[in-house]
Design a protein around this motif. Structure first.
Motif, PDB file in Angstrom:
ATOM      1  N   VAL A 123       0.849  -1.183   0.000  1.00 49.01           N
ATOM      2  CA  VAL A 123       0.000   0.000   0.000  1.00 49.01           C
ATOM      3  C   VAL A 123       0.889   1.238   0.000  1.00 49.01           C
ATOM      4  O   VAL A 123       1.689   1.422   0.923  1.00 49.01           O
ATOM      5  CB  VAL A 123      -0.938   0.020   1.226  1.00 49.01           C
ATOM      6  N   VAL A 124       0.758   2.070  -1.036  1.00 46.65           N
ATOM      7  CA  VAL A 124       1.546   3.297  -1.157  1.00 46.65           C
ATOM      8  C   VAL A 124       0.624   4.480  -0.890  1.00 46.65           C
ATOM      9  O   VAL A 124      -0.353   4.689  -1.618  1.00 46.65           O
ATOM     10  CB  VAL A 124       2.200   3.428  -2.541  1.00 46.65           C
ATOM     11  N   ASP A 125       0.914   5.238   0.151  1.00 49.66           N
ATOM     12  CA  ASP A 125       0.071   6.372   0.522  1.00 49.66           C
ATOM     13  C   ASP A 125       0.371   7.583  -0.351  1.00 49.66           C
ATOM     14  O   ASP A 125       1.531   7.851  -0.691  1.00 49.66           O
ATOM     15  CB  ASP A 125       0.299   6.753   1.983  1.00 49.66           C
ATOM     16  N   PHE A 126      -0.678   8.315  -0.691  1.00 54.21           N
ATOM     17  CA  PHE A 126      -0.492   9.610  -1.361  1.00 54.21           C
ATOM     18  C   PHE A 126      -0.051  10.641  -0.337  1.00 54.21           C
ATOM     19  O   PHE A 126      -0.595  10.725   0.763  1.00 54.21           O
ATOM     20  CB  PHE A 126      -1.798  10.078  -2.004  1.00 54.21           C
ATOM     21  N   ALA A 127       0.953  11.426  -0.697  1.00 53.44           N
ATOM     22  CA  ALA A 127       1.390  12.531   0.153  1.00 53.44           C
ATOM     23  C   ALA A 127       0.837  13.855  -0.354  1.00 53.44           C
ATOM     24  O   ALA A 127       0.536  14.755   0.421  1.00 53.44           O
ATOM     25  CB  ALA A 127       2.915  12.589   0.208  1.00 53.44           C
ATOM     26  N   ASN A 128       0.701  13.965  -1.665  1.00 52.45           N
ATOM     27  CA  ASN A 128       0.149  15.172  -2.279  1.00 52.45           C
ATOM     28  C   ASN A 128      -1.366  15.078  -2.290  1.00 52.45           C
ATOM     29  O   ASN A 128      -1.935  14.079  -2.743  1.00 52.45           O
ATOM     30  CB  ASN A 128       0.693  15.313  -3.711  1.00 52.45           C
ATOM     31  N   ASP A 129      -2.048  16.081  -1.783  1.00 49.66           N
ATOM     32  CA  ASP A 129      -3.491  16.006  -1.576  1.00 49.66           C
ATOM     33  C   ASP A 129      -4.311  16.335  -2.827  1.00 49.66           C
ATOM     34  O   ASP A 129      -5.513  16.123  -2.854  1.00 49.66           O
ATOM     35  CB  ASP A 129      -3.898  16.963  -0.440  1.00 49.66           C
ATOM     36  N   SER A 130      -3.691  16.844  -3.869  1.00 47.83           N
ATOM     37  CA  SER A 130      -4.453  17.308  -5.033  1.00 47.83           C
ATOM     38  C   SER A 130      -4.620  16.207  -6.087  1.00 47.83           C
ATOM     39  O   SER A 130      -3.697  15.424  -6.332  1.00 47.83           O
ATOM     40  CB  SER A 130      -3.750  18.508  -5.675  1.00 47.83           C
ATOM     41  N   ASN A 131      -5.808  16.130  -6.662  1.00 44.16           N
ATOM     42  CA  ASN A 131      -6.102  15.222  -7.781  1.00 44.16           C
ATOM     43  C   ASN A 131      -5.693  13.775  -7.508  1.00 44.16           C
ATOM     44  O   ASN A 131      -5.109  13.098  -8.368  1.00 44.16           O
ATOM     45  CB  ASN A 131      -5.411  15.717  -9.071  1.00 44.16           C
ATOM     46  N   LYS A 132      -5.999  13.286  -6.334  1.00 50.32           N
ATOM     47  CA  LYS A 132      -5.535  11.944  -5.975  1.00 50.32           C
ATOM     48  C   LYS A 132      -6.208  10.854  -6.818  1.00 50.32           C
ATOM     49  O   LYS A 132      -5.560   9.881  -7.207  1.00 50.32           O
ATOM     50  CB  LYS A 132      -5.778  11.692  -4.489  1.00 50.32           C
ATOM     51  N   TRP A 133      -7.485  11.011  -7.103  1.00 49.23           N
ATOM     52  CA  TRP A 133      -8.179   9.995  -7.909  1.00 49.23           C
ATOM     53  C   TRP A 133      -7.591   9.926  -9.314  1.00 49.23           C
ATOM     54  O   TRP A 133      -7.380   8.829  -9.854  1.00 49.23           O
ATOM     55  CB  TRP A 133      -9.666  10.283  -7.954  1.00 49.23           C
TER      56      TRP A 133
ATOM     57  N   SER B 238     -19.613   6.066  -6.879  1.00 48.78           N
ATOM     58  CA  SER B 238     -21.051   6.062  -6.617  1.00 48.78           C
ATOM     59  C   SER B 238     -21.551   7.376  -6.028  1.00 48.78           C
ATOM     60  O   SER B 238     -22.718   7.727  -6.171  1.00 48.78           O
ATOM     61  CB  SER B 238     -21.405   4.899  -5.683  1.00 48.78           C
ATOM     62  N   ILE B 239     -20.685   8.108  -5.333  1.00 49.92           N
ATOM     63  CA  ILE B 239     -21.032   9.421  -4.786  1.00 49.92           C
ATOM     64  C   ILE B 239     -19.899  10.377  -5.165  1.00 49.92           C
ATOM     65  O   ILE B 239     -18.712  10.045  -4.981  1.00 49.92           O
ATOM     66  CB  ILE B 239     -21.211   9.364  -3.256  1.00 49.92           C
ATOM     67  N   SER B 240     -20.243  11.545  -5.656  1.00 60.87           N
ATOM     68  CA  SER B 240     -19.253  12.432  -6.277  1.00 60.87           C
ATOM     69  C   SER B 240     -18.091  12.782  -5.357  1.00 60.87           C
ATOM     70  O   SER B 240     -16.933  12.788  -5.770  1.00 60.87           O
ATOM     71  CB  SER B 240     -19.940  13.712  -6.758  1.00 60.87           C
ATOM     72  N   TRP B 241     -18.348  13.026  -4.082  1.00 58.77           N
ATOM     73  CA  TRP B 241     -17.278  13.484  -3.178  1.00 58.77           C
ATOM     74  C   TRP B 241     -16.389  12.368  -2.660  1.00 58.77           C
ATOM     75  O   TRP B 241     -15.343  12.624  -2.051  1.00 58.77           O
ATOM     76  CB  TRP B 241     -17.868  14.249  -1.989  1.00 58.77           C
ATOM     77  N   LEU B 242     -16.768  11.111  -2.899  1.00 57.09           N
ATOM     78  CA  LEU B 242     -15.975  10.011  -2.364  1.00 57.09           C
ATOM     79  C   LEU B 242     -14.558   9.973  -2.948  1.00 57.09           C
ATOM     80  O   LEU B 242     -13.605   9.605  -2.273  1.00 57.09           O
ATOM     81  CB  LEU B 242     -16.665   8.671  -2.650  1.00 57.09           C
ATOM     82  N   LYS B 243     -14.427  10.372  -4.216  1.00 58.58           N
ATOM     83  CA  LYS B 243     -13.111  10.293  -4.870  1.00 58.58           C
ATOM     84  C   LYS B 243     -12.081  11.197  -4.203  1.00 58.58           C
ATOM     85  O   LYS B 243     -10.886  10.962  -4.317  1.00 58.58           O
ATOM     86  CB  LYS B 243     -13.241  10.648  -6.348  1.00 58.58           C
ATOM     87  N   TYR B 244     -12.551  12.215  -3.490  1.00 58.24           N
ATOM     88  CA  TYR B 244     -11.610  13.089  -2.777  1.00 58.24           C
ATOM     89  C   TYR B 244     -11.003  12.394  -1.545  1.00 58.24           C
ATOM     90  O   TYR B 244     -10.059  12.906  -0.954  1.00 58.24           O
ATOM     91  CB  TYR B 244     -12.311  14.377  -2.338  1.00 58.24           C
ATOM     92  N   ASN B 245     -11.572  11.228  -1.174  1.00 55.71           N
ATOM     93  CA  ASN B 245     -11.084  10.514  -0.004  1.00 55.71           C
ATOM     94  C   ASN B 245     -10.141   9.360  -0.342  1.00 55.71           C
ATOM     95  O   ASN B 245      -9.794   8.564   0.533  1.00 55.71           O
ATOM     96  CB  ASN B 245     -12.275   9.963   0.796  1.00 55.71           C
ATOM     97  N   VAL B 246      -9.740   9.248  -1.595  1.00 57.68           N
ATOM     98  CA  VAL B 246      -8.752   8.227  -1.964  1.00 57.68           C
ATOM     99  C   VAL B 246      -7.467   8.502  -1.185  1.00 57.68           C
ATOM    100  O   VAL B 246      -6.980   9.635  -1.137  1.00 57.68           O
ATOM    101  CB  VAL B 246      -8.485   8.236  -3.480  1.00 57.68           C
ATOM    102  N   ARG B 247      -6.905   7.486  -0.580  1.00 60.37           N
ATOM    103  CA  ARG B 247      -5.721   7.660   0.263  1.00 60.37           C
ATOM    104  C   ARG B 247      -4.470   7.010  -0.312  1.00 60.37           C
ATOM    105  O   ARG B 247      -3.363   7.422   0.010  1.00 60.37           O
ATOM    106  CB  ARG B 247      -5.976   7.052   1.656  1.00 60.37           C
ATOM    107  N   ASN B 248      -4.643   5.970  -1.161  1.00 62.69           N
ATOM    108  CA  ASN B 248      -3.490   5.168  -1.526  1.00 62.69           C
ATOM    109  C   ASN B 248      -3.711   4.400  -2.821  1.00 62.69           C
ATOM    110  O   ASN B 248      -4.813   4.400  -3.385  1.00 62.69           O
ATOM    111  CB  ASN B 248      -3.173   4.185  -0.388  1.00 62.69           C
TER     112      ASN B 248
END
Length: 798
Positions: A467-477, A612-622
């Motif tokens: 599992v590789v975590d995103f460090a940059n918060d922008s455009n994670k999806w 399935s819900i528009s805002w969920l993609k902003y919660n991608v972590r890794n």
């Protein structure tokens, strides 16, 4: 006189060197264990002690009737409660997690995982001392940022930071202050930013995503205040929601409501009731109390040994006492001398204990990931005081025993044994057997429980999942999809997916899910295609999400077994449930698997696709990679190169493997097993010293009896049996006390685990057997030596 006393003390210590060594060694080991536990306890209880407001600040949590305890609060409850409850003078609100990002100043960067966005009165609650800036209105400006001295040093070196610009993402912030971070604290931010204008304090009363602190007037009745906090929810949320759903207020609270409770900042680390605790994590109060109790038991055993061995040595000093009394030395002087001897031995034991503790602390710190150190004046003072108390108690008993020898008898080489002293010594030996047996039984049961957790079926497989975590918060999806595209054809990558949470991590993300009239607060895990297949979760019915079905990313849901049972759904496939205000269809039921440790129930879970819900993609972590086992190192290096050059240039690259992450959930119990094993060995060793001491004393006082029996023709075996049978009786009586008491305490410990072993019978058989065997070996050895005495030496006075 003093010189003579030192000579006598030295000669007696040298003559009885083995007893002296055992006394010092036993007490030293007991003190070492207690020092380390007290250091650990003091470290854990020192959190937030620097804060002058620690007794006036309370953090809010929420308890649900289904057993869940949230550390989170809703956004509006802080301002509303402060407005209507006079006992609350102010509130502090912030999201219930640390943010992380890259801070840029010219060509220098500093990445931190401890950013908090908060209301502007943060320093009224947590007044970290300022190095630069003015505390008044320090977070009032919209673009203000306050940084710790550590971040200041990384970005500005020796130069002043005040007034400089720091860039985070596309936003510029002006440094309004630099603070000296006080540790340890339940909250240790490196960067503090005012987000008051972006916090919707008039938001929903059903979304728990904040940490809220209250300043409370001195003398406030906290229980009464908690009732008022509950009433705030009733007036502003529960009544309206219950009416809208056609429920009575009581039914609504039972199904969906929670009860607010307050936790004082002073002690919050150790006594947090919430599932997750403060931002810096929960302390393990139960573990500390267990270790403290066990350490006290070790001290008791060590003290008992000291008493027994001292009395055993005293019988060899009988003539010395008789001569001193003949010369006119008073009982008080004799008692003072012998108490002083014990003080010297205890002082030596304390010095050795401090030295040994200093030597082993680095290993202990590495093992428990702590930073304990001995330069603690308070603790050293406590240990000196404890040692003085132990020395005084032992010294008084020893001095009274020695000073009460009858002069005529001891000068003739004979003195009688006190029946009361014999009873007390046997009682102390029995207590040692009980304590030693308890450690042995407890150690075996801890071993079995931890082994059960390590070997039980988890319901998933985390092998080779990186599992590789995103460090940059922008455009994670977008970057997730790019990484998925790049590595989808890599022969060493078997699969790629993502999820909000992997086993071993707890994001505490939940939402109500409704089926007909039944509403259940359910853990929510957004996932991408292939995630459940990647972790090899078993489907009981239906299917997992697939890109072959467009509806899977629109209005389909997967539930776990527990969620289906809690919602009361029969034949769940294609049934409709409501979540996030929309109707969704159940397409699969996944078999329960452990996302947390065995001390927590498997929660009801539902899965939605990230689309399935528009805002969920902003919660991608890794990004999650399933790697081939024979090319893991090469795959990691390849992924890291791509990450650092294409995806997140300038940001740190961090990863973990799911199986290793989940193993850390049980790490604290493996640590408990190891520490319990060490203490068990230590206790049994000290108990053997005590057994050796008492058997030496008892047999020494029965040597004349042995001589008479030999003269009358008794065999060696008959004499040995006579000498050890009392000790075996003591071991048997101790076992009768040991078994029910050990069962009670170990059963209480096991009840902290939702998934646990059945109480095993074998430890309760092994412990008495081992104790009895050790009695036969140790006492038998001494008894055998006693049968070889010189008969004339012990019969010449008769």
């Amino acid at each position: 006189m003093t010189k003579l006393w030192f000579k006598l003390f030295f000669r007696n210590s040298k003559k009885n060197w083995l007893n002296t060594l055992i006394n010092i060694l036993g007490l030293t080991l007991g003190l070492v264990g207690l020092i380390i536990v007290l250091l650990f306890y003091n470290e854990e209880s020192s959190y937030d002690q620097w804060n002058p407001n620690k007794n006036d600040i309370y953090k809010v949590g929420h308890a649900f009737l289904d057993g869940q305890i949230f550390d989170d609060t809703t956004q509006p409850e802080g301002p509303k409660s402060t407005e209507v409850i006079p006992e609350i003078t102010a509130f502090l609100a912030m999201p219930s997690w640390y943010d992380e990002d890259l801070l840029v100043v010219n060509n220098k960067t500093a990445y931190t995982r401890k950013i908090i966005y908060t209301t502007s009165n943060f320093f009224d609650f947590f007044p970290y001392p300022l190095i630069e800036g003015n505390l008044k209105n320090i977070l009032e400006p919209f673009d203000a940022i306050v940084i710790s001295n550590e971040i200041r040093d990384r970005l500005f070196g020796n130069k002043k930071a005040l007034g400089n610009t720091i860039k985070i993402g596309k936003k510029n912030f002006i440094v309004s202050g630099v603070y000296n971070l006080q540790k340890p604290s339940t909250m240790e931010p490196q960067v503090i930013i005012n987000k008051e204008k972006h916090i919707n304090l008039d938001g929903t009363w059903r979304s728990f995503s904040f940490h809220t602190y209250y300043k409370v007037k001195e003398g406030t009745d906290i229980k009464s205040l908690e009732k008022k906090l509950f009433q705030v929810f009733v007036d502003n949320s529960y009544k309206e929601e219950a009416a809208a759903q056609g429920l009575t207020l009581d039914d609504y609270v039972e199904q969906q409501g929670s009860t607010p409770f307050l936790e004082k900042l002073n002690g919050f680390r150790l006594h947090s009731r919430g599932d997750l605790g403060p931002l810096e994590g929960k302390g393990n109060y139960l573990f500390l109390m267990i270790m403290l109790g066990l350490s006290i038991l070790i001290i008791i055993i060590s003290s008992i040994n000291f008493i027994n061995l001292s009395i055993a040595s005293a019988s060899q000093r009988a003539k010395e006492v008789g001569i001193k009394k003949t010369l006119g030395i008073s009982n008080f002087s004799l008692q003072f001398q012998y108490v002083l001897e014990i003080f010297v031995l205890c002082a030596i034991a304390l010095v050795f204990a401090l030295i040994i503790t200093e030597l082993i602390l680095p290993f202990f710190n590495d093992y428990l990931n702590t930073t304990l150190h001995l330069n603690n004046v308070k603790l050293v003072s406590q240990m000196i005081a404890l040692t003085l108390v132990i020395a005084l108690l032992i010294g008084i008993l020893y001095a009274l025993y020695v000073s009460n020898f009858r002069t005529i008898n001891v000068l003739k080489g004979n003195f009688s044994r006190s029946k009361s002293m014999v009873f007390i010594r046997h009682l102390m030996l029995g207590l040692q057997f009980v304590i030693s047996g308890f450690f042995l039984i407890g150690g075996l049961i801890v071993y079995h429980q931890v082994s059960y957790m390590n070997t039980s079926e988890l319901g998933f497989s985390g092998d080779q999942i990186m599992v590789v975590d995103f460090a940059n918060d922008s455009n994670k999806w977008k970057r997730y999809l790019l990484a998925k595209k790049v590595f989808s054809n890599d022969p060493n990558v078997l699969a790629i997916s993502t999820s909000l949470e992997t086993p071993g991590t707890d994001e505490d993300f939940s939402n109500n899910i409704q089926y007909q009239d039944n509403v259940v607060d359910t853990k929510f895990i957004p996932i991408d295609y292939g995630h459940l297949e990647m972790i090899q979760a078993e489907m009981i019915s239906g299917r997992t999400f697939s890109n072959q079905f467009a509806s899977d990313s629109i209005n389909n849901v997967i539930l776990n077994e527990t969620a289906v049972k809690r919602l009361g759904i029969e034949n769940p496939i294609n049934k409709i449930v409501s979540v996030f205000g929309k109707d969704v269809k159940i397409v699969g039921v996944v078999k329960d698997y452990h996302t947390d440790g065995f001390d927590k129930k498997i929660k009801p879970i539902f899965y939605l696709h990230f689309n399935s819900i528009s805002w969920l993609k902003y919660n991608v972590r890794n990004v999650q990679f399933k790697l081939k086992p024979d090319g893991i190192e090469q795959s990691i290096a390849k992924i890291e190169r791509y990450w650092n050059t294409e995806l997140e240039s300038g940001y740190p690259f961090s990863y973990y493997f799911v199986n290793q992450k989940f193993e850390k959930v049980h790490e604290k119990y493996r640590q408990q097993r190891m520490l319990f094993t060490i203490l068990t060995i230590e206790v049994i060793f000290i108990a053997l010293l005590g057994l050796f001491a008492l058997s030496s004393l008892t047999i020494q006082q029965r040597l004349k009896e042995v001589a008479i029996r030999k003269t009358l023709g008794a065999s060696t075996n008959e004499i040995i049996v006579q000498l050890i049978k009392n000790f075996i009786k003591i071991a048997c009586i101790a076992s009768l006390v040991l078994i029910p008491s050990a069962y009670y305490f170990t059963q209480n410990w096991l009840e902290h685990f939702v998934y646990r072993i059945e109480m095993p019978v074998l430890p309760f058989i092994i412990a008495p057997f081992v104790l009895t065997l050790l009695v036969i070996i140790v006492v038998g050895f001494k008894a055998l030596a006693a049968t070889k005495i010189d008969l004339i030496k012990y019969l010449k006075f008769e």
